[in-house]
Write a protein that holds these residues in place. Structure first.
Motif, short mmCIF file in Angstrom:
data_model
loop_
_atom_site.label_atom_id
_atom_site.label_comp_id
_atom_site.label_asym_id
_atom_site.label_seq_id
_atom_site.Cartn_x
_atom_site.Cartn_y
_atom_site.Cartn_z
N ILE A 1 0.66 13.59 -0.87
CA ILE A 1 0.85 13.56 -2.33
C ILE A 1 0.55 14.95 -2.86
O ILE A 1 -0.54 15.49 -2.66
N THR A 2 1.55 15.54 -3.53
CA THR A 2 1.39 16.95 -3.94
C THR A 2 1.21 17.11 -5.44
O THR A 2 0.93 18.21 -5.90
N GLY A 3 1.40 16.06 -6.21
CA GLY A 3 1.24 16.18 -7.66
C GLY A 3 1.47 14.84 -8.31
O GLY A 3 1.66 13.83 -7.64
N ASN A 4 1.45 14.85 -9.65
CA ASN A 4 1.70 13.63 -10.43
C ASN A 4 3.11 13.14 -10.10
O ASN A 4 4.08 13.80 -10.43
N ARG A 5 3.21 12.00 -9.40
CA ARG A 5 4.49 11.39 -9.00
C ARG A 5 5.27 12.26 -8.03
O ARG A 5 6.50 12.15 -7.95
N LEU B 1 0.85 -1.20 0.00
CA LEU B 1 0.00 0.00 0.00
C LEU B 1 0.88 1.25 0.00
O LEU B 1 0.62 2.21 -0.72
N ALA B 2 1.95 1.22 0.81
CA ALA B 2 2.81 2.41 0.91
C ALA B 2 3.52 2.68 -0.40
O ALA B 2 3.69 3.85 -0.79
N GLY B 3 3.93 1.61 -1.12
CA GLY B 3 4.58 1.81 -2.42
C GLY B 3 3.63 2.49 -3.39
O GLY B 3 4.02 3.37 -4.16
N ASN B 4 2.36 2.11 -3.33
CA ASN B 4 1.34 2.72 -4.19
C ASN B 4 1.23 4.23 -3.89
O ASN B 4 1.13 5.04 -4.82
N LEU B 5 1.31 4.60 -2.61
CA LEU B 5 1.21 6.02 -2.24
C LEU B 5 2.48 6.78 -2.62
O LEU B 5 2.41 7.89 -3.14
N CYS B 6 3.65 6.18 -2.35
CA CYS B 6 4.92 6.87 -2.63
C CYS B 6 5.14 7.04 -4.13
O CYS B 6 5.73 8.02 -4.57
N ASN B 7 4.66 6.10 -4.91
CA ASN B 7 4.79 6.21 -6.38
C ASN B 7 3.93 7.35 -6.92
O ASN B 7 4.25 7.95 -7.93
N ALA B 8 2.84 7.63 -6.21
CA ALA B 8 2.00 8.82 -6.45
C ALA B 8 1.51 8.95 -7.88
O ALA B 8 1.51 10.05 -8.44
N SER B 9 1.09 7.84 -8.48
CA SER B 9 0.47 7.92 -9.81
C SER B 9 -0.93 8.51 -9.65
O SER B 9 -1.63 8.19 -8.69
N PRO B 10 -1.37 9.34 -10.61
CA PRO B 10 -2.76 9.83 -10.54
C PRO B 10 -3.77 8.68 -10.58
O PRO B 10 -4.89 8.83 -10.10
N ALA B 11 -3.35 7.53 -11.15
CA ALA B 11 -4.27 6.39 -11.25
C ALA B 11 -4.04 5.35 -10.15
O ALA B 11 -4.52 4.22 -10.25
N ALA B 12 -3.31 5.70 -9.09
CA ALA B 12 -3.07 4.75 -7.99
C ALA B 12 -4.38 4.40 -7.31
O ALA B 12 -5.07 5.27 -6.77
N ASP B 13 -4.74 3.12 -7.34
CA ASP B 13 -6.05 2.71 -6.83
C ASP B 13 -6.16 2.81 -5.31
O ASP B 13 -7.26 2.84 -4.77
N GLY B 14 -5.02 2.86 -4.61
CA GLY B 14 -5.10 2.94 -3.15
C GLY B 14 -5.46 4.32 -2.64
O GLY B 14 -5.94 4.46 -1.50
N VAL B 15 -5.25 5.33 -3.44
CA VAL B 15 -5.38 6.69 -2.89
C VAL B 15 -6.84 7.08 -2.58
O VAL B 15 -7.11 7.52 -1.45
N PRO B 16 -7.80 6.91 -3.51
CA PRO B 16 -9.17 7.32 -3.15
C PRO B 16 -9.74 6.61 -1.91
O PRO B 16 -10.27 7.29 -1.02
N PRO B 17 -9.61 5.26 -1.80
CA PRO B 17 -10.17 4.65 -0.58
C PRO B 17 -9.48 5.12 0.69
O PRO B 17 -10.12 5.27 1.73
N LEU B 18 -8.16 5.37 0.61
CA LEU B 18 -7.47 5.83 1.82
C LEU B 18 -7.83 7.29 2.14
O LEU B 18 -7.93 7.67 3.31
N LEU B 19 -8.08 8.11 1.11
CA LEU B 19 -8.57 9.48 1.38
C LEU B 19 -9.95 9.41 2.05
O LEU B 19 -10.23 10.16 2.99
N ALA B 20 -10.78 8.48 1.55
CA ALA B 20 -12.13 8.36 2.12
C ALA B 20 -12.10 7.78 3.53
O ALA B 20 -13.08 7.86 4.26
N LEU B 21 -10.96 7.19 3.92
CA LEU B 21 -10.80 6.68 5.30
C LEU B 21 -10.07 7.69 6.17
O LEU B 21 -9.70 7.39 7.30
N ASP B 22 -9.83 8.89 5.63
CA ASP B 22 -9.14 9.96 6.39
C ASP B 22 -7.74 9.52 6.84
O ASP B 22 -7.30 9.82 7.96
N ALA B 23 -7.02 8.82 5.96
CA ALA B 23 -5.73 8.24 6.34
C ALA B 23 -4.70 9.31 6.68
O ALA B 23 -4.67 10.38 6.08
N GLU B 24 -3.88 8.96 7.65
CA GLU B 24 -2.70 9.76 7.98
C GLU B 24 -1.46 8.93 7.67
O GLU B 24 -1.46 7.71 7.82
#
Ligand code: FAD
Length: 275
Positions: free
Chosen positions: A144-148, A103-126
């Motif tokens: 995540i501040t931008g594309n990658r 999961l962390a690799g998905n966030l650090c890679n910071a692709s706009p299409a990373a599937d982990g980001v929307p569900p974790l935003l909706a869970l108020d992740a820190e």
């Protein structure tokens, strides 16, 4: 060929990061980005660090260690709050990718299409980061501040994802649109967490991915859902709620198609809470 280091303790990893290393977790983004060229950088493989593994529950919520894989998430018994994140996990690549990818690799890679980001935003992740100077925690929306692009500083590691316990009974859901059913990069995806007070929405968090450089929460829609009876969520979706998005035209779809598709995804997603 650069150096390769696979520390077993976090302290050893942080000491090593006094000089430049590229972090390697599951390698499912790392290796495809290096096809056809020699790996000449120093590689710090964090997969053997016990302190970064596992999912733990405490009074305030849940801690997902940085090297938690999509498969480990799927195999862990978790409350309905995690249903959306698990639905996303099932659609990240195939089983081999889910077994290796984190999961962390998905966030650090910071692709706009990373599937982990929307569900974790909706869970108020820190996100919890550690470096030689100490630790810091910040909202995923600030990580995540931008594309990658992320706020990870040189020498810092993402060590955990924290999910707060909601105030009310909560469920979540995720829907992804791709050009085919499996092994596909998202054209658009949406995730929602709904907290219920009886049969009414006490709080809603909704996020959309692949329709802007960074996945976005939709505060207008969240406000429109507050107080709604659980059987009437889909009808609250309005095109004006998509204002935070900025979809682009690319090989997977046009901006106009994405805007239209997201409205349908959101209505289906919120409709799924009505059962
Ligand atoms: C065939 C295939 C299908 C895929 N399908 C999907 C899909 O459907 N949806 C999707 O979202 N993704 C998909 N991916 C991308 C990838 O599998 C995921 O993004 C995965 O979660 C990445 O995790 P990883 O552990 O493999 O990251 P790695 O490749 O190890 O690392 C990714 C990046 O993050 C950095 N990094 C990793 N962990 C840390 C850490 N703890 N601290 C600091 N930096 C870190 C690395 O340096 C690297 O830059 C697919 C990839 C492949 C090859």
């Amino acid at each position: 060929m650069g150096d390769y280091l696979r520390p077993v303790s976090l302290e050893e990893a942080l000491q090593a990061l006094a000089r430049p290393w590229t972090v390697l977790a599951g390698g499912t983004d790392f290796y495809p980005a290096r096809v056809g060229r020699a790996i000449d950088e120093n590689v710090l493989d964090i997969s053997a660090i016990a302190a970064l593994r596992g999912i733990a529950e405490g009074p305030a919520g849940w801690r997902l260690g940085a090297t938690t894989t999509w498969s480990e998430l799927l195999e862990t018994p978790l409350p309905p709050l995690f249903d959306g994140l698990k639905q996303a996990a099932r659609e990240v690549g195939g089983r081999q990718i889910q077994n290796a990818g984190t999961l962390a690799g998905n966030l650090c890679n910071a692709s706009p299409a990373a599937d982990g980001v929307p569900p974790l935003l909706a869970l108020d992740a820190e996100i919890e980061l550690a470096g030689r100077a100490g630790r810091r925690r910040l909202a995923l929306s600030a990580f995540i501040t931008g594309n990658r692009r992320t706020v990870l500083a040189p020498g810092e590691l993402l060590i955990a994802i924290h999910l707060p316990r909601p105030a009310h009974a909560a469920r979540s859901a995720f829907l992804k649109l791709g050009a085919r059913r499996y092994l596909v990069i998202s054209i658009a995806m949406a995730a929602a967490t709904i907290e219920l007070d009886g049969r009414r929405v006490a709080a809603a968090r909704v996020a959309v991915g692949a329709c802007s450089a960074v996945a976005q929460r939709l505060p207008g829609l969240e406000a429109a859902l507050a107080g709604a009876p659980v059987g009437r969520l889909a009808e609250r979706v309005d095109a004006a709620h998509l204002a935070p998005l900025a979809p682009i035209d690319d090989v997977r779809g046009s901006a106009a198609y994405r805007n239209d598709a997201v409205l349908t995804l959101l209505r289906r997603l919120l409709g799924s809470f009505e059962a």
